[in-house]
Design a protein around this motif. Structure first.
Motif, mmCIF file in Angstrom:
data_model
loop_
_atom_site.group_PDB
_atom_site.id
_atom_site.type_symbol
_atom_site.label_atom_id
_atom_site.label_comp_id
_atom_site.label_asym_id
_atom_site.label_seq_id
_atom_site.Cartn_x
_atom_site.Cartn_y
_atom_site.Cartn_z
ATOM 1 N N UNK A 58 0.707 -1.301 -0.099
ATOM 2 C CA UNK A 58 0.017 0.037 0.193
ATOM 3 C C UNK A 58 0.824 1.339 -0.123
ATOM 4 N N UNK A 59 2.234 1.288 0.447
ATOM 5 C CA UNK A 59 3.057 2.290 0.531
ATOM 6 C C UNK A 59 2.862 2.787 1.946
ATOM 7 N N UNK A 60 2.237 2.397 2.903
ATOM 8 C CA UNK A 60 2.073 3.011 4.241
ATOM 9 C C UNK A 60 3.239 2.800 4.944
ATOM 10 N N UNK A 106 -10.493 10.762 -1.009
ATOM 11 C CA UNK A 106 -9.163 10.168 -0.571
ATOM 12 C C UNK A 106 -8.009 10.898 -1.236
ATOM 13 N N UNK A 107 -8.130 11.865 -2.373
ATOM 14 C CA UNK A 107 -7.290 12.693 -2.830
ATOM 15 C C UNK A 107 -7.171 13.919 -1.867
ATOM 16 N N UNK A 111 -8.470 0.250 8.033
ATOM 17 C CA UNK A 111 -8.397 -1.162 7.273
ATOM 18 C C UNK A 111 -9.649 -1.271 6.445
ATOM 19 N N UNK A 112 -9.577 -1.683 5.280
ATOM 20 C CA UNK A 112 -10.776 -2.046 4.370
ATOM 21 C C UNK A 112 -11.244 -0.666 3.613
ATOM 22 N N UNK A 113 -10.995 0.333 4.124
ATOM 23 C CA UNK A 113 -11.354 1.675 3.561
ATOM 24 C C UNK A 113 -10.632 1.768 2.193
ATOM 25 N N UNK A 114 -9.330 1.186 1.910
ATOM 26 C CA UNK A 114 -8.905 1.218 0.556
ATOM 27 C C UNK A 114 -9.256 0.151 -0.404
ATOM 28 N N UNK A 132 -10.636 1.275 -6.473
ATOM 29 C CA UNK A 132 -10.118 2.159 -5.291
ATOM 30 C C UNK A 132 -8.718 1.779 -4.582
ATOM 31 N N UNK A 133 -8.529 0.364 -4.589
ATOM 32 C CA UNK A 133 -7.200 0.231 -4.148
ATOM 33 C C UNK A 133 -6.234 0.523 -4.878
ATOM 34 N N UNK A 134 -6.109 0.457 -6.178
ATOM 35 C CA UNK A 134 -4.969 0.988 -6.969
ATOM 36 C C UNK A 134 -4.971 2.652 -7.094
ATOM 37 N N UNK A 135 -6.233 3.220 -6.691
ATOM 38 C CA UNK A 135 -6.289 4.592 -6.678
ATOM 39 C C UNK A 135 -5.385 5.068 -5.271
ATOM 40 N N UNK A 136 -5.798 4.485 -4.105
ATOM 41 C CA UNK A 136 -5.129 4.586 -3.203
ATOM 42 C C UNK A 136 -3.816 4.452 -3.098
#
Length: 501
Positions: free
Chosen positions: A55-57, A326-327, A340-343, A400-404
């Motif tokens: 995710x990059x977190x 998100x942006x 968690x799961x928001x992504x 959404x996941x790939x946008x996050x």
């Protein structure tokens, strides 16, 4: 009860890692079950660290992990140096911690300092006045009615002919934090975890640490001084982070002189409302001008209903507007937290309370297990598990996941988005938020169009300045007009980021 000596240690993370990265909030019980008992656990966290890293977190906040009376949410602690038995033991927790650090990810844990469980031995000793523990909690001989700040619930509870204070529940009695021995106990317990290598704490319900004799139940002046003492205790250790939860005093608590960081409640509503309606929320500008914004932990939602429902519910399934929120989260100053799961757009499980926000993580579309366990999950799955799960989202480039991942990667690559100063720009549209972020010699321009139609806007940029687009990567550019007023046509529901040349 034993004292814990200070043992500083370097967890190997980059300096100020917590200021520069994005956090993921995780409810361990609902993340991943490694042993087939239907409950998430520490080994399950370790097994999913590669996904978390992808995710990059750069940080993880674990909801309560200590032994608890409730055996669910964990906010009724029975042992401040123990481990929730469904999650594992000290060895499995340390293994997770070391593996996270090896990936450059810091870990903070919930520390519930306002209250304990009624079954905590400290409270039981207080009930029986053992070893002078009576004044570790708040007792009185006569009943008084102090209603909860958020309703009419009772806060004084009967026990053995006397009354003890518990603002949330009779099974969660409040500590007497004006007693130095109580604070010393907590400082020692915090050192236990910091010595182990934990990278800091999220402190729960800090508005209520001290109560006034007149029934003032939140924001007591002594609360602020206690929080600074707690920050000083944590600050003995290098490169650690603490963040406070205070819905009523969010930005005050974020001050360097109090917690040093706090969740920016109120701003989350304004951001979601802006993205949902397509118009700038009237309160947004005020929040973005808060002096402690750079210390603020940014959220869109979390594990509590008061912070809002799951985002997919708030946006009624509209992914384009979801992405605009998100942006916003990932381009503004502060320290972003993702639940968690928001992504993946995970929804609730339909119970209509806080617990429905804490459903097992949707790893696959299996409507029986969601990929969370090999047996039966302890709680119902999210009601959109079939379509909104990690497996499906990874396969969809526009998910959404790939946008996050894209937005987190952008933030990770741009120091100005991590720690840069904010300058709001005015435009002629109430659907567009535009601002610059400046860190040293780097300056970025961010333009967010929340409208479902394209918008012609006029921005006051330095005359003849050149701006190269960095997101999305379409090789666009802007040359500011010599008049200082530059006209732009912004596509519908778009985020664009430019670097000054």
């Amino acid at each position: 009860m034993s004292a814990v000596a200070f043992e500083d240690n370097d967890t190997g993370l980059p300096a100020d890692w917590y200021r520069k990265g994005v956090f993921l909030e995780i409810f361990v019980r609902s993340y991943f079950d490694s042993n087939g008992d239907g409950y998430g656990d520490f080994d399950g966290l370790t097994a999913k660290l590669d996904y978390i890293e992808s995710l990059g977190v750069k940080g993880i906040w674990l909801m309560p992990t200590m032994s608890s009376q409730d055996r669910d949410h964990g906010y009724a602690v029975t042992d401040y140096r123990g481990y929730e038995q469904d999650y594992g033991d000290a060895a499995s927790f340390k293994r997770f911690l070391d593996e996270a650090h090896a990936r450059g990810i810091g870990v903070i844990i919930d520390y519930v300092i306002n209250h304990s469980a009624a079954q905590n031995p400290l409270f039981l000793d207080s009930v029986d006045s053992i070893e002078d523990k009576r004044d570790w909690y708040m007792w009185r001989d006569d009943y008084v009615y102090w209603p909860q700040p958020w309703g009419s619930g009772d806060t004084w509870h009967s026990r053995n002919g006397a009354y003890y204070f518990g603002i949330f529940w009779d099974q969660m009695p409040d500590f007497n934090l004006q007693n130095p021995d109580v604070l010393d106990y907590h400082y020692n317990s915090q050192r236990y975890w910091l010595n182990l290598g934990v990278d800091g704490f999220r402190f729960d319900a800090v508005s209520h640490l001290v109560e006034g004799d007149d029934g003032q139940l939140e924001g007591h002046p002594e609360t602020f001084s206690i929080l600074k003492q707690i920050q000083d205790n944590v600050g003995q250790y290098q490169n650690r982070y603490m963040v406070c939860e205070s819905p009523s005093h969010s930005f005050e608590m974020a001050s360097d002189d109090v917690c040093g960081s706090a969740f920016g409640f109120g701003l989350n509503y304004a951001l979601v409302n802006t993205a949902r309606t397509g118009r700038l929320d009237p309160a947004l500008n005020g929040y973005l001008n808060q002096p402690n914004l750079h210390n603020t932990a940014l959220v869109l939602a979390n594990h509590d209903r008061f912070a809002g429902a799951r985002l997919m519910e708030q946006f009624n399934g509209n992914e384009s507007r979801y992405k605009m929120a998100v942006a916003s989260l990932l381009t503004l100053p502060g320290i972003p937290f993702i639940y968690y799961g928001e992504e993946i757009g995970m929804n609730h499980n339909g119970q209509g309370n806080d617990w429905d926000l804490r459903a097992p993580m949707s790893w696959t579309g299996d409507n029986r297990t969601g990929g969370f366990t090999e047996s039966s999950p302890y709680r119902d799955l999210a009601n959109n598990v079939a379509d909104y799960n990690v497996e499906a989202q990874q396969a969809d480039a526009n998910s959404l996941l790939n946008f996050y991942k894209q937005m987190i990667a952008l933030r990770n690559a741009e120091p100005a988005l991590q720690t840069g100063d904010l300058s709001l720009l005015s435009s002629n549209s109430n659907s567009v938020l535009s601002f610059t972020r400046t860190e040293g010699d780097e300056e970025l321009l961010v333009v967010l169009n929340y409208s479902s139609s394209s918008q012609s806007i006029a921005l006051n940029l330095d005359s003849d300045s050149e701006w190269q687009e960095v997101y999305p990567a379409t090789s666009g550019s802007i040359t500011a007009a010599s008049s200082g007023t530059t006209s732009l046509l912004q596509p519908a529901l778009s985020v664009e980021v430019y670097r000054r040349q």
